[in-house]
Every structure is written in C-alpha cells, then in structure tokens.
Write a protein that holds these residues in place. Structure first.
Motif, short mmCIF file in Angstrom:
data_model
loop_
_atom_site.label_atom_id
_atom_site.label_comp_id
_atom_site.label_asym_id
_atom_site.label_seq_id
_atom_site.Cartn_x
_atom_site.Cartn_y
_atom_site.Cartn_z
N GLU A 144 0.84 -1.19 0.00
CA GLU A 144 0.00 0.00 0.00
C GLU A 144 0.88 1.25 0.00
N ALA A 145 2.01 1.18 0.69
CA ALA A 145 2.92 2.33 0.75
C ALA A 145 3.42 2.70 -0.64
N LEU A 146 3.77 1.70 -1.44
CA LEU A 146 4.27 1.99 -2.79
C LEU A 146 3.16 2.58 -3.66
N ALA A 147 1.96 2.01 -3.58
CA ALA A 147 0.83 2.55 -4.35
C ALA A 147 0.54 3.99 -3.94
N MET A 148 0.66 4.28 -2.65
CA MET A 148 0.42 5.64 -2.17
C MET A 148 1.50 6.60 -2.65
N ARG A 149 2.76 6.15 -2.60
CA ARG A 149 3.83 7.03 -3.06
C ARG A 149 3.67 7.36 -4.54
N ARG A 150 3.33 6.38 -5.35
CA ARG A 150 3.12 6.61 -6.77
C ARG A 150 2.02 7.65 -6.99
N PHE A 151 0.95 7.53 -6.23
CA PHE A 151 -0.16 8.48 -6.36
C PHE A 151 0.29 9.89 -6.00
N LEU A 152 0.99 10.02 -4.88
CA LEU A 152 1.42 11.34 -4.42
C LEU A 152 2.42 11.97 -5.39
N VAL A 153 3.31 11.17 -5.92
CA VAL A 153 4.27 11.69 -6.89
C VAL A 153 3.54 12.18 -8.14
N SER A 154 2.49 11.43 -8.56
CA SER A 154 1.72 11.85 -9.73
C SER A 154 0.98 13.15 -9.49
N ARG A 155 0.78 13.48 -8.21
CA ARG A 155 0.10 14.72 -7.86
C ARG A 155 1.08 15.85 -7.53
N GLY A 156 2.37 15.62 -7.80
CA GLY A 156 3.34 16.69 -7.68
C GLY A 156 4.16 16.73 -6.42
N ILE A 157 3.99 15.77 -5.52
CA ILE A 157 4.81 15.76 -4.31
C ILE A 157 6.16 15.09 -4.63
N PRO A 158 7.28 15.72 -4.35
CA PRO A 158 8.59 15.15 -4.69
C PRO A 158 8.85 13.83 -3.94
N GLU A 159 9.49 12.90 -4.62
CA GLU A 159 9.83 11.63 -3.97
C GLU A 159 10.70 11.85 -2.74
N SER A 160 11.55 12.87 -2.80
CA SER A 160 12.45 13.15 -1.67
C SER A 160 11.69 13.55 -0.41
N ALA A 161 10.43 13.97 -0.57
CA ALA A 161 9.63 14.39 0.58
C ALA A 161 8.81 13.25 1.16
N ILE A 162 8.91 12.06 0.54
CA ILE A 162 8.07 10.94 0.92
C ILE A 162 8.91 9.84 1.57
N LEU A 163 8.46 9.37 2.72
CA LEU A 163 9.10 8.26 3.42
C LEU A 163 8.13 7.09 3.43
N MET A 164 8.61 5.91 3.03
CA MET A 164 7.73 4.75 2.93
C MET A 164 7.92 3.79 4.11
N GLU A 165 6.81 3.35 4.67
CA GLU A 165 6.79 2.27 5.66
C GLU A 165 5.93 1.18 5.05
N GLY A 166 6.52 0.09 4.58
CA GLY A 166 5.79 -0.90 3.81
C GLY A 166 5.69 -2.27 4.44
N ARG A 167 5.77 -2.35 5.78
CA ARG A 167 5.71 -3.66 6.44
C ARG A 167 4.47 -3.85 7.31
N SER A 168 3.79 -2.79 7.66
CA SER A 168 2.68 -2.88 8.62
C SER A 168 1.47 -3.61 8.05
N THR A 169 0.76 -4.30 8.93
CA THR A 169 -0.45 -5.02 8.54
C THR A 169 -1.65 -4.61 9.38
#
Length: 246
Positions: A144-169
């Motif tokens: 879900e973290a990766l899908a969210m990052r892709r969405f935010l980047v497509s909306r103009g938020i820089p990747e450098s401003a995004i931190l991913m946590e992709g292990r939580s359930t």
C-alpha cells in the motif's frame, strides 16, 4: 419494526456485495453481510418467530434488539462525530497517511480520499515529511505504501519528501513502525499528524497514543457506499482495541 429490519437487512447485504465487488472481501464485508442476513431473516420471519416463542419471549426479544441497536447506533454516531474533529495545526514535522486496501496496484476510493487530503496538507505545509504507511495484503500486487507514493508523486509531491513504511499489517503497526522510521530520521523531538477516513479517526487517535506518537489528526471523507461496511468493521475493531489495546 418488521419492515424496518427487512429494509435494513436488504440494504446491508446489498452494500456488502457492492463493496466486495468494487474493493475486496474483508472483515467489514463479512460482518455487514452477516448482520444484514440476521436483520432480513428477523424481518421476514418475525410472525413465525413470535408464534413459536410464545407470548412473553417476543416482547423480551424485541426490547433486547431495540436496546442493542440503540447502543450500536449511539456508538457509531459518537465515532462518526469524533472522527470529524480535526486537531491539525499545519506546522507538524511529518504527516502520516495511514494505508488501507488497494486493488492490485490501484488505490481504492477510501485510500484516494486520504491521499487527496494529504496533498492538500502538503500544499499548506510543504516542509513536512510525508510518510505513507501500509504493507501488502491479500489481493494486493504491491505494498500500500508503494501505491500511495506513486499516487502522491503523480500529484506533484517530490519523492524526496516521501518516506515509505511498507511492512505494517494493522493500524497499530502503522504507528509503531512509522515511529521507528521517524525517530531515525527526525530524532527524538518532532510533531506529527495522521490522515485517515473519518470512521477510523477515533481508533487511530488511541493507537497513536499507545505507540508513543500522540499525533494530531486530519480526517478524510468516506465514500458513501462504503459507510455501512466501514462502520460495522470499525465497531469490531474498537471492541478489539478496548480488549487488547491494539
């Protein structure tokens, strides 16, 4: 009462099937479907139940049902009202977007609402770190973290401003694992705000405190057709929180 339970049961069953087809089969879908079946059967066979149980039992049964339903409605109304009270200040060091189900790699309507709200927050406070938190569940091709990052980047938020946590359930793990990442990135003193749908804010507030973040909150809307399923599922999750503190 017969008509009320019949209609309520039919609507719950239809909504559960709709959400299952559009998003996925989850605890909320199963629970809403089960409650709908109980309501529908009670409405359809009310007279037969009354005839078989005698003259005294139906009254007790009806009163019990009314009290139980009044308690459920009161609880859901309270969660809904509290979920729309934002405590955000727009000067936090990080905004945490809590994950929820995706379909394959695509964000679902509820998650889209959270992400759109996060975009609005970023526009108001572009210096804040954006944390996307969510692992990979059944029926999900990526985290879900990766899908969210892709969405935010497509909306103009820089990747450098995004931190991913992709292990939580779970929401509990969202906060625990995110706190570890933020501690390493920002040190010991920082402020956070989490973004989630309104039905989820009450429980997320409590879990944030348990995890040691004590985060502010910012609610996103809940798609209208997922409201019954989401609130049924959230009611069960709140009971779990009260019993297990997670």
């Amino acid at each position: 009462m017969k008509i009320l339970f019949t209609v309520a049961g039919t609507l719950l069953i239809c909504d559960a099937l709709l959400v299952a087809s559009v998003i996925s089969v989850n605890t909320g879908v199963i629970a809403a479907f089960a409650v709908g079946v109980v309501y529908l059967l009670y409405g359809l066979f009310h007279e037969k139940i009354r005839a078989r149980t005698g003259s005294g039992s139906p009254k007790v049964l009806r009163i019990s049902l009314l009290v139980a339903n009044a308690a459920i409605i009161l609880a859901i109304s309270s969660v809904a009202a509290l979920g729309r009270v934002d405590t955000v200040s727009y000067d936090e060091d990080a905004v945490i977007v809590l994950g929820t189900a995706i379909k394959g790699e695509a964000v679902t309507p509820a998650l889209r609402e959270r992400l759109e709200t996060a975009v609005e927050y970023h526009e108001a406070n572009p210096d804040a770190l954006v944390v996307v938190s969510g692992g990979q569940g059944p029926g999900e091709s990526v985290t879900e973290a990766l899908a969210m990052r892709r969405f935010l980047v497509s909306r103009g938020i820089p990747e450098s401003a995004i931190l991913m946590e992709g292990r939580s359930t779970s929401t509990h793990e969202n906060f625990v694992l995110t706190k570890s990442l933020l501690d390493a990135r920002l040190g010991e003193r920082y402020s956070t705000v989490f973004v989630t749908n309104d039905y989820h804010v009450f429980r997320a507030n409590e879990l944030s405190r348990i995890a040691g973040l004590d985060s502010a909150s910012l609610h996103a809307a809940t798609p209208w057709y997922t409201v019954p399923v989401d609130y049924v599922r959230e009611s069960l999750a709140v009971v779990k929180l009260l019993l297990l503190r997670e």
